[in-house]
Design a protein around this motif. Structure first.
Motif, PDB file in Angstrom:
ATOM      1  N   ILE A 172       0.838  -1.206   0.000  1.00  0.00           N
ATOM      2  CA  ILE A 172       0.000   0.000   0.000  1.00  0.00           C
ATOM      3  C   ILE A 172       0.873   1.257   0.000  1.00  0.00           C
ATOM      4  O   ILE A 172       0.621   2.197  -0.755  1.00  0.00           O
ATOM      5  CB  ILE A 172      -0.963  -0.014   1.220  1.00  0.00           C
ATOM      6  CG1 ILE A 172      -1.981  -1.146   1.045  1.00  0.00           C
ATOM      7  CG2 ILE A 172      -1.669   1.330   1.373  1.00  0.00           C
ATOM      8  CD1 ILE A 172      -2.955  -1.312   2.198  1.00  0.00           C
ATOM      9  N   MET A 175       2.184   1.846  -3.433  1.00  0.00           N
ATOM     10  CA  MET A 175       1.171   2.391  -4.333  1.00  0.00           C
ATOM     11  C   MET A 175       0.908   3.870  -4.041  1.00  0.00           C
ATOM     12  O   MET A 175       0.654   4.657  -4.940  1.00  0.00           O
ATOM     13  CB  MET A 175      -0.128   1.591  -4.200  1.00  0.00           C
ATOM     14  CG  MET A 175      -0.021   0.240  -4.894  1.00  0.00           C
ATOM     15  SD  MET A 175      -1.304  -0.909  -4.378  1.00  0.00           S
ATOM     16  CE  MET A 175      -2.745  -0.011  -4.845  1.00  0.00           C
ATOM     17  N   ARG A 176       0.984   4.225  -2.751  1.00  0.00           N
ATOM     18  CA  ARG A 176       0.769   5.635  -2.387  1.00  0.00           C
ATOM     19  C   ARG A 176       1.919   6.511  -2.853  1.00  0.00           C
ATOM     20  O   ARG A 176       1.732   7.681  -3.179  1.00  0.00           O
ATOM     21  CB  ARG A 176       0.613   5.774  -0.881  1.00  0.00           C
ATOM     22  CG  ARG A 176      -0.740   5.290  -0.399  1.00  0.00           C
ATOM     23  CD  ARG A 176      -1.014   5.724   1.034  1.00  0.00           C
ATOM     24  NE  ARG A 176      -2.273   5.149   1.484  1.00  0.00           N
ATOM     25  CZ  ARG A 176      -2.501   4.710   2.722  1.00  0.00           C
ATOM     26  NH1 ARG A 176      -1.554   4.800   3.639  1.00  0.00           N
ATOM     27  NH2 ARG A 176      -3.663   4.208   3.031  1.00  0.00           N
ATOM     28  N   LEU A 207      -7.449  -4.389   0.436  1.00  0.00           N
ATOM     29  CA  LEU A 207      -8.068  -3.368   1.279  1.00  0.00           C
ATOM     30  C   LEU A 207      -8.569  -3.946   2.587  1.00  0.00           C
ATOM     31  O   LEU A 207      -8.626  -3.265   3.606  1.00  0.00           O
ATOM     32  CB  LEU A 207      -9.275  -2.775   0.537  1.00  0.00           C
ATOM     33  CG  LEU A 207      -9.066  -1.427  -0.099  1.00  0.00           C
ATOM     34  CD1 LEU A 207     -10.241  -1.095  -0.976  1.00  0.00           C
ATOM     35  CD2 LEU A 207      -8.888  -0.354   0.965  1.00  0.00           C
TER      36      LEU A 207
ATOM     37  N   LEU B 206      -8.970   4.621  -3.191  1.00  0.00           N
ATOM     38  CA  LEU B 206      -9.150   4.406  -1.761  1.00  0.00           C
ATOM     39  C   LEU B 206      -7.846   3.894  -1.134  1.00  0.00           C
ATOM     40  O   LEU B 206      -7.400   4.374  -0.083  1.00  0.00           O
ATOM     41  CB  LEU B 206     -10.261   3.362  -1.581  1.00  0.00           C
ATOM     42  CG  LEU B 206     -11.056   3.365  -0.294  1.00  0.00           C
ATOM     43  CD1 LEU B 206     -11.741   4.713  -0.082  1.00  0.00           C
ATOM     44  CD2 LEU B 206     -12.107   2.263  -0.337  1.00  0.00           C
ATOM     45  N   LEU B 207      -7.235   2.926  -1.826  1.00  0.00           N
ATOM     46  CA  LEU B 207      -6.008   2.313  -1.318  1.00  0.00           C
ATOM     47  C   LEU B 207      -4.875   3.306  -1.211  1.00  0.00           C
ATOM     48  O   LEU B 207      -3.993   3.179  -0.369  1.00  0.00           O
ATOM     49  CB  LEU B 207      -5.568   1.214  -2.287  1.00  0.00           C
ATOM     50  CG  LEU B 207      -5.883  -0.205  -1.868  1.00  0.00           C
ATOM     51  CD1 LEU B 207      -5.599  -1.135  -3.024  1.00  0.00           C
ATOM     52  CD2 LEU B 207      -5.054  -0.613  -0.658  1.00  0.00           C
ATOM     53  N   ARG B 208      -4.876   4.290  -2.104  1.00  0.00           N
ATOM     54  CA  ARG B 208      -3.735   5.189  -2.179  1.00  0.00           C
ATOM     55  C   ARG B 208      -3.954   6.478  -1.397  1.00  0.00           C
ATOM     56  O   ARG B 208      -3.183   7.419  -1.532  1.00  0.00           O
ATOM     57  CB  ARG B 208      -3.412   5.461  -3.641  1.00  0.00           C
ATOM     58  CG  ARG B 208      -2.944   4.180  -4.338  1.00  0.00           C
ATOM     59  CD  ARG B 208      -2.977   4.318  -5.822  1.00  0.00           C
ATOM     60  NE  ARG B 208      -2.054   5.350  -6.240  1.00  0.00           N
ATOM     61  CZ  ARG B 208      -2.027   5.845  -7.466  1.00  0.00           C
ATOM     62  NH1 ARG B 208      -2.892   5.430  -8.354  1.00  0.00           N
ATOM     63  NH2 ARG B 208      -1.153   6.762  -7.771  1.00  0.00           N
ATOM     64  N   THR B 209      -5.055   6.521  -0.600  1.00  0.00           N
ATOM     65  CA  THR B 209      -5.348   7.741   0.145  1.00  0.00           C
ATOM     66  C   THR B 209      -5.160   7.479   1.638  1.00  0.00           C
ATOM     67  O   THR B 209      -5.420   6.374   2.116  1.00  0.00           O
ATOM     68  CB  THR B 209      -6.803   8.170  -0.135  1.00  0.00           C
ATOM     69  OG1 THR B 209      -6.991   8.233  -1.541  1.00  0.00           O
ATOM     70  CG2 THR B 209      -7.114   9.521   0.487  1.00  0.00           C
ATOM     71  N   LYS B 210      -4.723   8.495   2.378  1.00  0.00           N
ATOM     72  CA  LYS B 210      -4.508   8.338   3.822  1.00  0.00           C
ATOM     73  C   LYS B 210      -5.852   8.189   4.537  1.00  0.00           C
ATOM     74  O   LYS B 210      -6.878   8.689   4.076  1.00  0.00           O
ATOM     75  CB  LYS B 210      -3.760   9.562   4.362  1.00  0.00           C
ATOM     76  CG  LYS B 210      -2.374   9.736   3.749  1.00  0.00           C
ATOM     77  CD  LYS B 210      -1.318   9.955   4.830  1.00  0.00           C
ATOM     78  CE  LYS B 210       0.061  10.157   4.241  1.00  0.00           C
ATOM     79  NZ  LYS B 210       0.578   8.971   3.503  1.00  0.00           N
ATOM     80  N   ARG B 211      -5.815   7.484   5.710  1.00  0.00           N
ATOM     81  CA  ARG B 211      -7.026   7.121   6.439  1.00  0.00           C
ATOM     82  C   ARG B 211      -7.885   8.311   6.874  1.00  0.00           C
ATOM     83  O   ARG B 211      -9.102   8.194   6.970  1.00  0.00           O
ATOM     84  CB  ARG B 211      -6.665   6.294   7.681  1.00  0.00           C
ATOM     85  CG  ARG B 211      -6.185   4.895   7.363  1.00  0.00           C
ATOM     86  CD  ARG B 211      -5.898   4.123   8.651  1.00  0.00           C
ATOM     87  NE  ARG B 211      -7.095   3.919   9.449  1.00  0.00           N
ATOM     88  CZ  ARG B 211      -7.846   2.822   9.361  1.00  0.00           C
ATOM     89  NH1 ARG B 211      -7.535   1.857   8.521  1.00  0.00           N
ATOM     90  NH2 ARG B 211      -8.919   2.712  10.115  1.00  0.00           N
TER      91      ARG B 211
END
Lengths: 462, 462
Positions: A172, A175-176, A207, B206-211
């Motif tokens: 993850i 990917m970020r 996820l 979604l996966l590449r965004t912070k929580r």
């Protein structure tokens, strides 16, 4: 610029209820361009999805397209070219400065850039390749080195591959970190030391898994791999059969070299199924955007072949010249026997060709399929023979009625058998069952129909 | 049980290079079942993907299927039924205890359960519905209340919808908490207070965004919504046009009621394109698994219609009985004029029908498409007329050569116009352009061809 929200009734003043651009709207844009109202034209086009901008250009008359594209400027971007009909795109690109064409490819994924370049004349293609960034150019040239209509041409090189010792958190984070990545991927490929695929993980699984779990533990080891030389039709069948969203492409040594996604496959499935309808009718490529001279070349070839086979039927009829001279009404009846035989043959042919194309007809059920067509043909033949025989007997002559009934029964059965046997045989010899089948089948039904009807009539009536 | 890893050469002893089950392998399984070697049969089938198990059952002769399914036991699960050809499935389900059929649907997504039940006889359907879990039953009954071939029938109710005030972390935690969720989803739908869709987020985003980022900030507000009553063919075109992977389905009040995914659409695209090929040839449903009596019913109807139109041609020819009696060679030549006209008409027809079906032909380019077909027809007509006219003039008679050349040019132009105008007109009146077009077109080309040839011949030669 992408606003595809669809109101329940599609009352946006742009689309009709089937998502086609309204003729009124197309006219309005073209009028604005012609009247030099560039701002108005851009404002009208601004809310469109790239696929709609591509449609707009296709719907514009050929002579108006250059002005339209110039007027729209940045609205006609790489995405628009990726969505455009290939014949229209070819015309547009050929008129374009190679440097501008090259800059468009920079924003495309490899597969779209390849699609844009592959149909151009060698010379135009080279001019554009020379203007491209070295990286992009190498990727496109590599893809162009694969034969047309293979996986190598339709795959994209942009994908996510991670080593199997990583854990979910690291995947993850990776990917970020890479903001260059496209958003259109649906699974992560796990590769071994030689860059061989060893598994795959859906994003949904990723996820829903905790960060410290090794990717090895959640990956699915079974996956459908696509050899890079595989024909696109087979790739499409594989996607369809196994319900794939994306799949890894491997080179002959088993290394992961690309990815194919279902949105590219959807076009191929549609094309391949259309192709059978068009090939069966001898209409070649059969795209309404195809230039007239290409459509003529494709179709006239087929008509000339048909002329040859029609002469065979003429030859058969000519043998019965004296019979016809004495009983000219036979000439009026004989087209019925040929027409219905042809129709019955085409029915069996269309069903068989589609069954072969969708992998439903194999060595395991071949004999059964032939028996099935024979049964349907006998039922059809008897029904038509009874109706036609009784009609002719009542309104014309009982003996002619009996003759035409026998001839049409015979011809419909022959037609059914030809319709199933010809494509099966062509396929076994490695030919495309759609492309030449209908010539064979109608030749058989025409000649057999005339022979049976006129032969029987000569024997019985004279 | 899913092992679809494909060796580069597909040398697994089960599949051929096009993913079809090898006849030898099918035979081996059937022999094992027949010989009572249940364990061997299961062992052979164990490595298969559900789609392959479905193929195996389809490839088995009808009489062998019940024993095969019984022998395979749990290998024939809900996924296998979801993949099975509808005609074969219908036969199998009709023989099955309703309670067993109901238990299969419990493991299916709504769309697959609906597909399994929708074609059954009312009585069989009710028996199964009564045995189903109340929740599943309500979902299936609701879907069955939508008309056939609409979005409501093909959508699944299982999807992920989250309120817009959640942040990414909460969405991920929610997805992790619900282990019941299917894995096959590719985007998360964001809904407003009335459960109206307000946006969508790809899993990759979604996966590449912070929580801590609110989902509202990363969602895409523009999305393609599918009205629940939309025809499946239009849904498929929309997926194709906009390159969708999944899309939200809304009811007339705008509430999110389901989701359609591209893997279901892929089958529809293939079916709809095949359907045109089959309708054009009058082969009805045209599936090789369709029972003989249904295939007979579909096809004979068409043959009888063709009989009616062939009689029109007969009537035309009969008017020239005395001409033919005096010059019987005309009878041998006249099928050429009709056959080539028919062929040219079918070419124009196939191209036009596909262009309409793929939304490429609209009010904006209708006139252009007609002009284009006219040009192609004139080029084809002149070419064929010259070849045939010269041939007949040399080998038979110069005047007959001139007559047949003029007649065939006329007929090919008529054919081209009929081929484009008939489907366009049918479509404007709301009829399916594929279904009745070829009767009209061949009636026109047959009667016009015979009339032109025999009429001219009568006037010039006698």
């Amino acid at each position: 610029m992408t606003d595809t929200t669809t109101l329940p009734e599609s009352q946006d003043g742009i689309h009709d209820e089937e998502d086609r651009l309204l003729p009124r709207y197309v006219r309005e844009v073209l009028d604005a361009v012609e009247g030099g109202q560039i701002d108005k034209a851009r404002e009208l086009v601004e809310p469109l999805h790239p696929a709609d901008v591509a449609d707009l250009i296709e719907l514009a008359p050929e002579d108006d397209r250059p002005d339209l594209i110039t007027a729209l400027g940045g609205e006609v971007d790489a995405d628009v070219y990726a969505e455009m009909n290939e014949h229209v795109r070819e015309l547009v690109i050929e008129e374009m400065d190679p440097a501008i064409a090259a800059s468009l490819t920079a924003d495309m994924e490899t597969d779209d850039a390849v699609a844009m370049l592959e149909d151009l004349e060698e010379e135009d293609q080279q001019a554009i390749l020379e203007e491209m960034e070295p990286d992009d150019r190498v990727a496109v040239e590599e893809a162009l080195a694969y034969p047309e209509e293979t996986a190598g041409r339709i795959m994209q090189r942009e994908l996510i591959a991670v080593p199997e010792h990583w854990n979910v958190g690291k995947v993850i984070d990776y990917m970020r970190s890479d903001q260059e990545l496209a958003d259109d991927f649906w699974e992560v490929f796990v590769v071994g030391p030689q860059h061989h695929p060893v598994g795959t993980t859906k994003l949904s699984t990723l996820l829903r898994t905790k960060r410290d779990v090794p990717i090895r533990d959640i990956m699915q080891e079974e996956q459908t791999l696509i050899p890079v030389e595989m024909d696109q039709e087979e790739v499409a069948l594989r996607f369809q059969k196994y319900g794939l969203i994306s799949a890894a492409v491997i080179d002959p040594s088993g290394r992961l070299v690309g990815m194919i996604t279902v949105d590219d496959i959807v076009h191929i499935i549609e094309e391949e199924a259309s192709e059978d309808a068009l090939l069966l009718s001898g209409a070649g490529d059969g795209d309404i955007n195809e230039p007239v001279r290409e459509a003529y070349r494709d179709r006239v070839r087929w008509l000339i072949a048909n002329l040859g086979t029609a002469l065979l039927a003429t030859f058969v009829i000519a043998q019965f010249e004296s019979t016809i001279a004495r009983l000219a009404i036979l000439a009026a009846l004989m087209p019925i026997v040929a027409a219905l035989g042809g129709n019955a043959g085409t029915q069996a042919l269309a069903v068989t060709v589609r069954a072969i194309a969708t992998n439903q007809l194999t060595g395991s059920n071949r004999a059964r399929a032939i028996r099935r067509e024979l049964k349907v043909a006998i039922l059809n033949g008897v029904t038509v023979a009874v109706i036609l025989g009784i009609g002719v007997a009542i309104f014309l002559d009982p003996i002619i009625g009996a003759v035409i009934a026998a001839a049409i029964l015979f011809n419909i059965v022959v037609a059914g058998l030809a319709g199933v046997l010809v494509p099966i045989t062509l396929e076994r010899f490695g030919a495309d069952p759609a492309v030449a089948s209908s010539v064979f089948v109608t030749t058989v039904t025409d000649t057999m129909g005339f022979l049976a009807f006129l032969g029987l009539a000569s024997a019985v009536l004279l």
